[in-house]
Each structure stands twice: as C-alpha cells, then as structure tokens.
Design a protein around this motif. Structure first.
Motif, PDB file in Angstrom:
ATOM      1  N   GLU A  65      39.167   4.622  91.000  1.00 39.00           N
ATOM      2  CA  GLU A  65      38.828   5.144  89.672  1.00 39.00           C
ATOM      3  C   GLU A  65      40.001   4.979  88.709  1.00 39.00           C
ATOM      4  OE1 GLU A  65      36.782   6.837  86.534  1.00 39.00           O
ATOM      5  OE2 GLU A  65      35.986   6.196  88.464  1.00 39.00           O
ATOM      6  N   GLN A  69      39.790   2.745  85.335  1.00 40.16           N
ATOM      7  CA  GLN A  69      40.075   3.316  84.024  1.00 40.16           C
ATOM      8  C   GLN A  69      41.175   2.530  83.320  1.00 40.16           C
ATOM      9  OE1 GLN A  69      39.784   7.190  82.988  1.00 40.16           O
ATOM     10  NE2 GLN A  69      37.866   7.373  84.106  1.00 40.16           N
ATOM     11  N   ARG A  70      42.200   2.147  84.057  1.00 39.37           N
ATOM     12  CA  ARG A  70      43.314   1.418  83.455  1.00 39.37           C
ATOM     13  C   ARG A  70      42.875   0.032  82.988  1.00 39.37           C
ATOM     14  NH1 ARG A  70      49.150   1.362  84.069  1.00 39.37           N
ATOM     15  NH2 ARG A  70      48.886   3.572  84.464  1.00 39.37           N
TER      16      ARG A  70
END
Length: 105
Positions: A65, A69-70
């Motif tokens: 996750e 997200q990055r």
C-alpha cells in the motif's frame, strides 16, 4: 544528474536537487508536461525502491500500500522498477543479485 557538488545547496538534499536540475533541463528541451512530470517523479524517487529492498518486508500488505500510494500508477511503478534495476547495476554490477532482482520484480 544532480549529484551534489561543493557549491550546491546541501539543504535541498540529493533527490530534491536532482529533481530541480531535471525540471530545468526538461523545460529547456521543451518536453511535454506529462513527460516532465514522469521524469521528475522518477528522478526524485530513484532511491525509493532500492531502500525498500533492504529495509522492509515486501510481503507485508502495508508495504504494498505504501508503494502504491507513493507511485500512484502501475506505469510509474513499472518505470521506477526498471530505473531502480538500472541504477543498482550501474553503481555496482555485483549488487544486483538474483535474490535482489526477484525482490524488485
């Protein structure tokens, strides 16, 4: 690209300075906005996956996750993985072991 030199502002840090240098070059080259954004992201994040390979449990869903997200998109993740592979091989060809490559992919 953007390696720190004595005359550079050391407070920016390697990644931010590298991104700034890349941004200036891309503007001068007339690169399209989307391409500039991708290249700037890759330059700034070029150490991200490499550091995760040695510091995080890649089987942990929270790490997946965090990476998602990055990176934001699957395409950026793919690009960053290829860049990470190339960077590790360029800096130290023996550092990219079969185990490390498997972890990266």
């Amino acid at each position: 690209l953007g390696k720190l030199r004595e005359e550079d502002d050391h407070t920016l840090g390697h990644a931010a300075l590298s991104r700034a240098v890349a941004a200036q070059a891309l503007v001068r080259l007339g690169a399209p906005d989307a391409a500039r954004e991708d290249v700037e992201f890759l330059v700034e994040q070029h150490l991200f996956l490499s550091s995760l390979l040695t510091s995080r449990d890649l089987h942990d869903p929270a790490v997946a996750e965090f990476i998602a997200q990055r990176c934001g998109t699957v395409e950026r993740l793919r690009q960053l993985a290829v860049l990470t592979y190339a960077d590790i091989r360029a800096v130290n060809p023996t550092a990219m072991t079969a185990w490390r490559a498997a972890q990266l992919w």
